[in-house]
Design an enzyme around this catalytic site. Structure first.
Site, PDB file in Angstrom:
ATOM      1  N   GLY A   1      -0.278   4.559  -1.990  1.00 11.82           N
ATOM      2  CA  GLY A   1      -0.707   3.444  -2.081  1.00 11.82           C
ATOM      3  C   GLY A   1      -0.455   2.465  -0.903  1.00 11.82           C
ATOM      4  CB  SER A   2      -0.216  -1.247  -0.707  1.00 10.05           C
ATOM      5  OG  SER A   2      -1.005  -1.536  -1.390  1.00 10.05           O
ATOM      6  CB  VAL A   3       3.929   2.225   1.342  1.00  8.03           C
ATOM      7  CG1 VAL A   3       4.755   1.150   0.324  1.00  8.03           C
ATOM      8  CG2 VAL A   3       3.878   3.423   0.720  1.00  8.03           C
TER       9      VAL A   3
END
Lengths: 567, 117
Positions: free
Chosen positions: A281-283
């Site tokens: 995801g966003s990482v």
């Protein structure tokens, strides 16, 4: 000629007929003895001194398995000599008496099974009990049962129990490595293991891991607390030296005790950082930022339209924290805008994006020393939608360890260094490093990371670890179960680094399905659970890792206040 | 002459045999000693390993944390408790000024007297 002459002379003097022959024999024998003595002197004195102890090595028994210690020399695994009890059923006179006596000392032994074993007169060797302590052995020895004997065996012991279990792995009953570093020492690392051996003394030097036992414990302790508090299913965390690629701590909960290998068989206790692959995801967004900045497709002053959801084919990409306006690059980062990040990737180009991810190593299996390494899951066909989702970390699954080692490259000046679980020097690491992005790009990423901790979604971590200048990116990824995203099952993560002006360490914290709580006002996004957990971990480990805190004026005042409250 | 040489040879043979025998005997003794020393060393080394393992088990971080919580009033170090050496002066309490009335007479002379005693 001379002999014949002298012979003639003797003949003439009338000596005994055999005397000369005798002399010849004596001469022959003396020659033989002279040769033998010369050879003896040569073998025993000359060669003996020259060769030293060379000849003895072949007689030595199997070399002992090296101890495993952490980077500071803390013992993590060692060999102990224990006794194992065996019997020769043919020599046992009274089976009933033997069974009674043995079970009196070893009450946990199944007496029916033991009786069956000892009654089998066809066999001449059965194990009764393996790996017993010295005190028990002397007790059993004193029973004086005929036909029963003891054999010394080697037992692998992990005195720190669960600490760093996933790194260490474990061995089977014959001391062969089954998992983790233990397996590495037997298989691919055999050359490394051999380099530790000292065959002359029949000893081995310890294998130094990159793990720091204290940091490892602090991470495990905080993660365990977080799992309990947020009622999460599992948790995982890594701390990595940003400049050498050494893994300083790696925790995956639930874990197991390597002293009891059966407990490792549980599917829940896999190593989530290398054995599992996840859509992070966003990482992963910082990777897209770095690509766009590095390729020149955008600058820190570019803007991205996030007014409308992004339509790609039939799919529409939404923002979680929708701002519905044009965002600057730092805003795209701090609001974690999916639309903005996707537009960045599209600005660079689909093929270029793919090539960049390949350069980051996301398309191939990362294999450090641990044999348990999973292959990433990459979509077979890479189209526009794939690039759009991959830009914010969806649609492809990688080992979390891959994620953190690329993050290290984003903040350390752009050097991608393969991670290791063995102690390694800075020079050796630089030799392995490849320049992944430009140092200037890395500087921009550092700025974005720090900004996100001061103003963005990672504020809670900065507050909890005040003074250590942390920075990072949060990720709240909906989990994929049977090919579908499930909204209320999340994999929350935080990837960060500290101190941000010259990152020494990068950290990754993952919580699997943390639950919303009253204390978090019903939220279960990463900023409410993974971030504070990471903050607590950093506050505990930074002093251990020698990172000097620098408090700003405001932070000093709030620390002063807290002190007064305590007093 | 030959008799003398022969008897000398026999004598030297006896002496040599005795020397060889006694050498062998003492070497066997030494070998026993060496074997025993080696065994002792091995056992001691095993004991050291056992104690090392035990020490490591007793000082493992989770146990120390539990014990520290139970018996000590110590806490993890907070960021505001770190002070750089240059900044020490501002943190340490000021050194009390010397009070001349506390020691009567010549203080240096008193110190010298103390040295002589």
């Amino acid at each position: 000629m001379t002999i014949q002459k002298s012979n003639k002379a003797h003949w003439s003097k009338g000596r005994l007929k055999g005397q000369n022959r005798l002399r010849l024999v004596v001469l022959g024998f003396s020659l033989c003895f002279a040769v033998i003595s010369a050879r003896l002197v040569e073998l025993s004195l000359v060669r003996g001194f020259m060769d030293g102890q060379k000849g003895r090595v072949t007689q030595q028994a199997r070399l002992p398995r090296p101890d495993i210690v952490d980077r500071n020399g803390m013992l993590l695994a060692t060999d102990l000599k224990v006794q194992s009890m065996f019997a020769n059923p043919r020599k046992i006179i009274d089976v009933d008496e033997a069974v009674e006596l043995i079970t009196a000392v070893l009450p946990r032994l199944d007496s029916a099974k033991l009786r069956k074993k000892l009654s089998n007169k066809k066999r001449a060797f059965v194990w009764i009990k393996r790996e017993i302590s010295p005190t028990l052995k002397s007790e059993l020895y004193d029973l004086g049962i005929p036909g029963v004997g003891f054999r010394k065996e080697t037992l692998r012991v992990y005195p720190n129990g669960k600490l760093a279990a996933h790194v260490l792995g474990y061995v089977d009953v014959d001391s062969r490595g089954i998992a983790g570093i233990e397996k590495y020492l037997d298989d691919q690392g055999a050359i490394y293991t051999a380099s530790l051996a000292n065959p002359i003394k029949n000893t081995t030097f310890s294998a130094y891991l990159s793990i720091d036992g204290r940091v490892q414990h602090a991470m495990a302790d905080e993660l365990a607390k977080a799992v309990e508090y947020f009622k999460a299913k599992a948790a995982a965390g890594v701390v990595m030296n940003a400049n050498t690629g050494e893994i300083v701590a790696m925790v995956s909960l639930p874990d197991y005790n390597p002293n009891d290998p059966l407990s490792a068989q549980n599917a829940k206790s896999i190593n989530r950082l290398t054995t599992g692959v996840y859509e992070l995801g966003s990482v992963i967004k910082p990777v897209t930022f770095a690509m766009a900045l590095d390729s020149g497709a955008m600058t820190m002053d570019s803007t991205f339209d996030a007014r409308q959801p992004l339509a790609v084919g039939k799919a529409r990409i939404h923002d979680f924290h929708a701002q519905k306006r044009v965002l600057t690059v730092p805003e795209v980062f701090t609001y974690s805008s999916n639309i903005g990040t996707a537009r960045m990737a599209l600005a660079v180009g689909i093929e270029e994006h793919k090539a960049f991810l390949r350069k980051a190593g996301f398309f191939s299996k990362l294999r450090a020393e641990l044999p348990e390494a999973a292959r990433p899951i990459i979509p077979k066909r890479w189209g526009k939608l794939t690039t759009v989702t991959a830009a914010f970390g969806h649609g492809f699954a990688i080992q979390p360890l891959q994620g953190i080692s690329v993050t290290a490259a984003l903040v350390n000046g752009g050097k991608l260094i393969p991670p290791t679980f063995l102690k390694r020097g800075r020079e050796a690491s630089l030799g392995l490093a490849t320049q992944f992005i430009k140092p200037e790009t890395s500087k921009d990423i550092r700025y974005l990371f720090r900004l996100n901790a001061v103003k963005g979604t990672a504020r809670k971590a900065d507050k909890l670890a005040a003074g250590y200048r942390i920075g990072g990116k949060t990720g709240t990824a909906e989990k994929v179960i049977k090919g579908r995203y499930i909204e209320d099952k999340r994999l929350n993560s935080f990837v960060g680094a500290f101190p941000m002006e010259d990152p020494k360490y990068v950290i990754l914290v993952m919580l699997d399905e943390p639950q919303p709580l009253k204390e978090t006002f019903g939220y279960a996004t990463s900023g409410w659970n993974a971030v504070p957990t990471a903050g607590k971990v950093i506050a505990r480990i930074a002093p251990l890792l020698g990172v000097m805190p620098q408090l700003s004026q405001a932070e000093k005042v709030s620390a002063e206040k807290k002190k007064k409250q305590v007093n | 002459m030959l008799k003398f040489v022969n008897s000398l040879l026999v004598l030297s043979l006896l002496v040599a045999a005795f020397i060889v025998y006694s050498l062998e005997y003492s070497i066997k003794q030494d070998e026993r000693l060496i074997a025993k020393a080696k065994r002792d060393a091995r056992e001691t080394r095993e004991t050291i390993k056992l104690l090392d393992a035990e020490w490591s088990m007793l000082t493992r971080p989770d146990r120390l944390q539990r014990l520290a919580k139970q018996y000590l009033k110590l806490e993890p170090v907070r960021a505001d408790q770190f002070v750089k050496p240059e900044a020490l002066a501002s943190v340490l309490p000021p050194r009390p000024a010397p009070d001349p009335t506390a020691i009567k007479g010549d203080p240096i002379a008193k110190m010298l007297e103390g040295l002589n005693q």
